[in-house]
Scaffold this motif. Sequence first.
Motif, mmCIF file in Angstrom:
data_model
loop_
_atom_site.group_PDB
_atom_site.id
_atom_site.type_symbol
_atom_site.label_atom_id
_atom_site.label_comp_id
_atom_site.label_asym_id
_atom_site.label_seq_id
_atom_site.Cartn_x
_atom_site.Cartn_y
_atom_site.Cartn_z
ATOM 1 N N ARG A 94 32.795 94.720 41.572
ATOM 2 C CA ARG A 94 34.087 94.894 40.888
ATOM 3 C C ARG A 94 34.169 96.287 40.306
ATOM 4 O O ARG A 94 33.177 96.844 39.843
ATOM 5 C CB ARG A 94 34.234 93.851 39.779
ATOM 6 C CG ARG A 94 34.258 92.423 40.338
ATOM 7 C CD ARG A 94 34.456 91.408 39.265
ATOM 8 N NE ARG A 94 35.834 91.435 38.796
ATOM 9 C CZ ARG A 94 36.279 90.739 37.757
ATOM 10 N NH1 ARG A 94 35.453 89.960 37.086
ATOM 11 N NH2 ARG A 94 37.529 90.815 37.386
ATOM 12 N N ALA A 154 36.159 95.007 33.754
ATOM 13 C CA ALA A 154 36.590 95.001 35.149
ATOM 14 C C ALA A 154 38.081 95.283 35.251
ATOM 15 O O ALA A 154 38.852 94.957 34.351
ATOM 16 C CB ALA A 154 36.265 93.654 35.789
ATOM 17 N N ARG A 169 34.897 98.878 37.497
ATOM 18 C CA ARG A 169 34.775 98.790 36.041
ATOM 19 C C ARG A 169 35.029 100.150 35.411
ATOM 20 O O ARG A 169 34.670 101.181 35.966
ATOM 21 C CB ARG A 169 33.397 98.276 35.635
ATOM 22 C CG ARG A 169 33.153 96.846 36.114
ATOM 23 C CD ARG A 169 31.890 96.232 35.561
ATOM 24 N NE ARG A 169 31.788 94.854 36.009
ATOM 25 C CZ ARG A 169 32.371 93.813 35.404
ATOM 26 N NH1 ARG A 169 33.071 93.989 34.313
ATOM 27 N NH2 ARG A 169 32.231 92.593 35.888
#
Length: 193
Positions: A127, A135, A129
């Motif tokens: 993900r 995130a 970030r």
Amino acid sequence: MRAYLAGPEVFLPNAREVLDHKIVLARSYGFTPVSPGDLAVPETETRHQRGLAISAINESLMSSADLIIANLTPFRGVAADIGTAFELGFMCARGCPAFAFSNCTENHFERVSGLYGGEVRLGPDGRHRGPDGFALENFDMADNLMLDGGIAARNGAVITRKVAPDRLFLDLTAFEECLNLAAERLLKTAASA
């Protein structure tokens, strides 16, 4: 069909002028416009009571509407006006058709990435970030996935256009495209049924 016209236009210095223009356009496409700017707020003893009265009136207006057209142009930050987001959710929960527009073509991920100054990294979990570890949604959507998802689930659409920064809440081209699409999908279908 009664169309609830949601958006942050009520905060503009020329709110009445912009809302009136939206109302005229909505009528020209066959809708009966319902605008949060069209409310008479009763006298209250406190500002808190006034806020609650406005909220109740807006909920009553939404309950009287058949569909929503929401202005999701980022307002005071990287996302849609929070009140407009609530209104869109309210109408989606009622099962009403939902359409939206934004005068910003950058998607949600691009805007949040810009907020972080581009300091976004792919984490070990796959993900994206920010430097704070939070995130980011990266779904190529105009705003938060719940807003885009709610609209898509009701056969609506989000129309986006890039406009000059000084016209961000004044240019109604995308709004009019939204009206046209809503009329095609809802009014013509109802007429042929």
